[in-house]
Design a protein around this motif. Structure first.
Motif, PDB file in Angstrom:
ATOM      1  N   UNK A 229       2.554  53.266  14.432  1.00 49.52           N
ATOM      2  CA  UNK A 229       1.525  52.339  13.971  1.00 49.52           C
ATOM      3  C   UNK A 229       0.332  52.289  14.917  1.00 49.52           C
ATOM      4  N   UNK A 230      -0.792  51.967  14.366  1.00 52.23           N
ATOM      5  CA  UNK A 230      -2.017  51.836  15.144  1.00 52.23           C
ATOM      6  C   UNK A 230      -2.087  50.445  15.745  1.00 52.23           C
ATOM      7  N   UNK A 231      -2.166  50.380  17.056  1.00 49.69           N
ATOM      8  CA  UNK A 231      -2.284  49.103  17.755  1.00 49.69           C
ATOM      9  C   UNK A 231      -3.753  48.688  17.754  1.00 49.69           C
ATOM     10  N   UNK A 232      -3.995  47.443  17.460  1.00 45.61           N
ATOM     11  CA  UNK A 232      -5.347  46.890  17.565  1.00 45.61           C
ATOM     12  C   UNK A 232      -5.458  46.213  18.928  1.00 45.61           C
TER      13      UNK A 232
ATOM     14  N   UNK B 124     -10.564  53.508  27.106  1.00 45.94           N
ATOM     15  CA  UNK B 124     -10.622  54.516  26.045  1.00 45.94           C
ATOM     16  C   UNK B 124      -9.468  55.494  26.161  1.00 45.94           C
ATOM     17  N   UNK B 125      -9.172  55.937  27.385  1.00 42.52           N
ATOM     18  CA  UNK B 125      -8.040  56.846  27.585  1.00 42.52           C
ATOM     19  C   UNK B 125      -6.723  56.165  27.241  1.00 42.52           C
TER      20      UNK B 125
ATOM     21  N   UNK C 201      -4.020  57.266  24.359  1.00 44.32           N
ATOM     22  CA  UNK C 201      -2.642  57.521  24.736  1.00 44.32           C
ATOM     23  C   UNK C 201      -1.661  56.819  23.794  1.00 44.32           C
ATOM     24  N   UNK C 202      -1.920  55.550  23.481  1.00 50.13           N
ATOM     25  CA  UNK C 202      -0.963  54.768  22.690  1.00 50.13           C
ATOM     26  C   UNK C 202      -1.343  54.690  21.213  1.00 50.13           C
TER      27      UNK C 202
ATOM     28  N   UNK D 211       5.763  49.779  26.271  1.00 51.76           N
ATOM     29  CA  UNK D 211       4.922  50.939  25.937  1.00 51.76           C
ATOM     30  C   UNK D 211       3.555  50.833  26.594  1.00 51.76           C
ATOM     31  N   UNK D 212       2.961  49.662  26.540  1.00 50.84           N
ATOM     32  CA  UNK D 212       1.632  49.484  27.124  1.00 50.84           C
ATOM     33  C   UNK D 212       1.682  49.503  28.643  1.00 50.84           C
TER      34      UNK D 212
END
Length: 272
Positions: free
Chosen positions: A160-163, A176-177, A181-182, A262-263
């Motif tokens: 899933x795309x994290x906001x 941005x990097x 990455x995530x 994860x973050x």
């Protein structure tokens, strides 16, 4: 009035005063509007705390010398908050830039209470984030339910795309990097309080900051976020601590608990 309800009430009162300043002065002179807003909100909060919580210490962004780092062995009485059992940590106007721009609602009022005998590492026992232009206050007295995943995240499966809420003016250089990455999508927003509030309500999934802040920038939002059940820490995973001799608290991560490991792992790769 119990402390949580009092924090909510105080944030709401300051927010109404700030909306009045906006209405009275308009937006022709942003500098004058920012200065007036800071003063009106600070004076109101200080007055009400002196009236209703006279025995408590206060750390406000607008206090003279608030940014000074004191030696750990400072003598009792030199800085009363360091020896006090209860300290209100307040930001009378978080996001002065956004406050002075017509139509923007991503600014806030922060009111938090630190207690020496609290059991949590951050020792924040009450807090409220007023979002006056959004006509709402988020508080620890009635913390919001744990936020649902954003629609974008929920519909994109396991990857899933994290906001990820990001500063519109001072994003960390590595952000941005980190987002690449995530697999995150950056969502620019104004004040720290507005960004953490967006995590609390589920509008975004996480907020990372590493560009330098002070305790008042995050105390109230972190109190609400952790009362909601969200993860909040330094970007190295260590605990956030408040009412320290040095009020600088330069970085933090607030996110859904299922995203924390994860973050934090990604932050180890990109924040060095």
């Amino acid at each position: 009035m119990i402390d949580g309800a009092f924090a909510r009430w105080l944030a709401a009162q300051a927010g109404q005063a700030l909306l009045g300043v906006r209405a009275d002065l308009g937006f022709a002179d942003p500098g004058a509007l920012r200065s007036a807003g800071d003063k009106v909100s600070h004076d109101l909060i200080r007055t009400e705390l002196a009236k209703w919580r006279p025995g408590d210490a206060v750390l406000s962004e607008e206090d003279e010398g608030s940014r000074l780092a004191w030696a750990a062995e400072v003598s009792a009485g030199a800085v009363s908050r360091l020896t006090a059992d209860r300290v209100w940590i307040v930001d009378p106007l978080d996001g002065t830039r956004e406050f002075s721009e017509e139509g923007r609602s991503d600014w806030a009022v922060h009111v938090a209470l630190w207690a020496r005998n609290a059991s949590t590492p951050h020792r924040l026992v009450a807090g409220a984030v007023g979002l006056p232009a959004q006509h709402r206050v988020l508080g620890t007295d009635h913390p919001p339910a744990y936020p649902p995943m954003t629609l974008e995240a929920a519909t994109s499966g396991g990857g899933r795309t994290i906001r990820l809420a990001a500063s519109r003016s001072r994003p960390p250089v590595f952000l941005t990097d980190l987002a690449d990455d995530v697999g995150a999508h950056l969502v620019p927003m104004g004040s720290a309080g507005a960004k953490i509030a967006a995590v609390v309500t589920g509008e975004v999934d996480a907020y990372v900051h590493a560009g330098g802040q002070y305790e008042w920038d995050s105390a109230a939002p972190v109190a609400v976020a952790t009362a909601t059940g969200l993860h909040a820490s330094r970007i190295d995973g260590s605990a956030l601590k408040y009412n320290e001799a040095d009020p600088r608290l330069p970085d933090l991560l607030v996110c859904r608990k299922d995203l924390a490991s994860r973050l934090l792992a990604a932050l180890q790769r990109h924040s060095g």
